[in-house]
Design an enzyme around this catalytic site. Structure first.
Site, mmCIF file in Angstrom:
data_model
loop_
_atom_site.group_PDB
_atom_site.id
_atom_site.type_symbol
_atom_site.label_atom_id
_atom_site.label_comp_id
_atom_site.label_asym_id
_atom_site.label_seq_id
_atom_site.Cartn_x
_atom_site.Cartn_y
_atom_site.Cartn_z
ATOM 1 C CB SER A 100 -0.956 -0.027 1.186
ATOM 2 O OG SER A 100 -1.836 1.074 1.124
ATOM 3 C CG ASP A 243 -2.722 4.324 -1.354
ATOM 4 O OD1 ASP A 243 -3.442 4.328 -2.357
ATOM 5 O OD2 ASP A 243 -2.771 3.427 -0.490
ATOM 6 C CG ASP A 245 -2.607 -0.278 -2.419
ATOM 7 O OD1 ASP A 245 -2.637 0.892 -1.987
ATOM 8 O OD2 ASP A 245 -3.207 -1.213 -1.876
ATOM 9 C CG ASP A 247 -6.234 1.078 -1.059
ATOM 10 O OD1 ASP A 247 -5.346 1.961 -1.117
ATOM 11 O OD2 ASP A 247 -6.335 0.302 -0.093
#
Ligand code: MG
Length: 448
Positions: A100, A243, A245, A247
């Site tokens: 992440s 960010d 990743d 999401d």
């Protein structure tokens, strides 16, 4: 990690996180792959963000899975929500290799269920059980599984987002958008989605270098100076940043103001909620959600902090809308997880429908402020709880997650972090100065 004492928990709140070749060794990743393959016992999707250690971890995990006789579908580098969407659409479980927004030296392994949601804790426990007891399925040489590649995840995801919004109306607006993907996994998907929505796109940090050389991966104001300056220089309808990743998504209005994730969430709920519905959000997001829902005859359900908890509660409560105050919107009609590209689609949909700019839309929301701080771990949490109880003795107490003390719209939330040795502090008020003062006061109270 493979030498850890028997039955130590491996999956934390965000999967298995660690440093490759220290915690995440090829040997460990292969063994966890064997446990995952044994547990799912069928075809498994593997996708990743663009961290440098991705290939090493994927190959080890893949090898472990194949040895158990479970086939794998390799879908490449994609944002986490795109991997989850692929799993949901194909009704297949999956493994994501991502850390992440963590610094570049980290990586992680996270499992997805065949409905696209993060795997429930009870199922993670089963994988841990298999790992520690070494009760792996072992295929004979002629039953070892094969691995296949599928590049359709990109289009499936971008089209999936577009299906949820009014594309014609959005294209008519001919948006000009500045995008900062922060060297992360959205480097292709977000610019492409914007292009397909008829926007003129200027990208920043859209090279997936795996080292996050341009900025830290967390999309907070201090890390988005260049994006903010670019948008402020003029000519953009808004800016967006993700960010690592993707999401999560945060937005910058046309004047270059950073919009708190809590406001984006409130805007989403205000325009998407229907009468009598429920909205799910953790104890950390602002009272604005209750204000907006009250007007629509809708209710707010509060949970502990953590996106998987919010998603699960949404499914249980049959709630279509939910999310977190950190730039994580969950739109159940699309999928039950945080989704940065879906957040972008939703914001553009609202702007197009209302014929308004982002700042005007945000200014019409109930005005509340959240001040966020971290307190070092050396402050003992239980002693802070006692001091808070004494200092704010008249305030209403909730212990759903950490401690939350409330007096009208003023509140304090202190909770130990699930992933780092720190206490997270949120203070909230209808007045910014008041929220900052509360934060300062609690910080002083936490001093040994
Ligand atoms: Mg993330």
């Amino acid at each position: 990690m493979s030498e850890d004492p028997k039955n130590k928990r491996l999956f934390g709140t965000n999967g298995i996180r660690g440093i490759p070749n220290e915690d995440l060794t090829p040997e460990f990743c292969m063994m966890i792959g064997k446990a995952i393959g044994t547990f799912f016992n069928g075809k498994i999707v593997i996708g990743s963000d663009n961290r440098l250690s991705g290939d090493m971890i994927i190959n080890a995990v893949n090898s472990g899975i194949l040895s158990t006789g479970s086939e794998t579908v390799m879908i490449g580098v994609l944002p986490t929500p795109a991997i989850q969407y692929y799993c949901k659409k194909h009704a297949l479980p999956g493994v994501m290799i991502t850390a992440s927004h963590n610094p570049p030296q980290f990586n992680g392994i996270k499992c997805i269920d065949s409905d696209g949601t993060e795997l429930e804790r009870t199922k993670e426990e089963k994988i841990e059980e298999i790992y520690y007891s070494k009760t792996f399925n072992v295929s004979t040489w002629n039953n070892i599984a094969r691995s296949f590649h599928d590049n359709s995840g990109f289009d499936l995801y971008v089209n999936g987002v577009m299906n949820m919004i009014n594309v014609t109306k959005i294209r008519e607006r001919r948006f000009r958008v500045a995008v900062d993907t922060g060297n992360g996994a959205a480097y292709l998907t977000t610019p492409e989605l914007l292009s397909r929505l008829g926007a003129t796109v200027v990208t920043l940090n859209a090279n997936p270098d795996g080292l996050f050389t341009s900025r830290e991966s967390e999309p907070k104001p201090a890390n988005l100076k260049y994006l903010i300056d670019l948008v402020r220089s003029g000519g953009f309808d808004f800016g967006i940043a993700h960010d690592g990743d993707a999401d999560r998504a945060v937005f910058i209005d046309s004047e270059g103001n950073f919009i708190d994730g809590d406001k984006t969430l409130t805007l989403f709920v205000k325009y998407y909620i229907k009468k009598g519905e429920k909205v799910v959000t953790p104890v950390s997001s602002s009272d604005a959600l209750e204000e907006v829902c009250k007007k629509e005859g809708a209710t707010v359900i509060r949970t502990k902090v953590g996106a998987p908890i919010v998603s699960r509660t949404m499914i249980q409560e049959k709630a279509r809308l939910g999310g977190e105050e950190n730039g994580g919107i969950i739109y159940g009609d699309h999928q039950y997880c945080r989704d940065g590209a879906m957040s972008l689609g939703i914001i553009m949909d609202i702007m197009a429908k209302e014929h308004k700019d982002l700042k005007t839309l945000i200014d019409t929301l109930p005005q509340f402020y959240i001040t966020r701080k971290t307190i070092p771990a050396k402050s003992d949490f239980s002693s802070l709880v006692e001091r808070l109880k004494n200092e704010y003795a008249e305030w209403e107490i909730s212990l759903m997650d950490g401690i939350k003390l409330r007096n009208g719209h003023d509140w304090i939330l202190a909770r130990p972090s699930g992933t780092e040795p720190i206490i997270r502090l949120f203070t909230h008020s209808s007045d910014l100065k008041r929220s900052e003062k509360l934060s300062h006061d609690v910080e002083n109270l936490a001093k040994p």
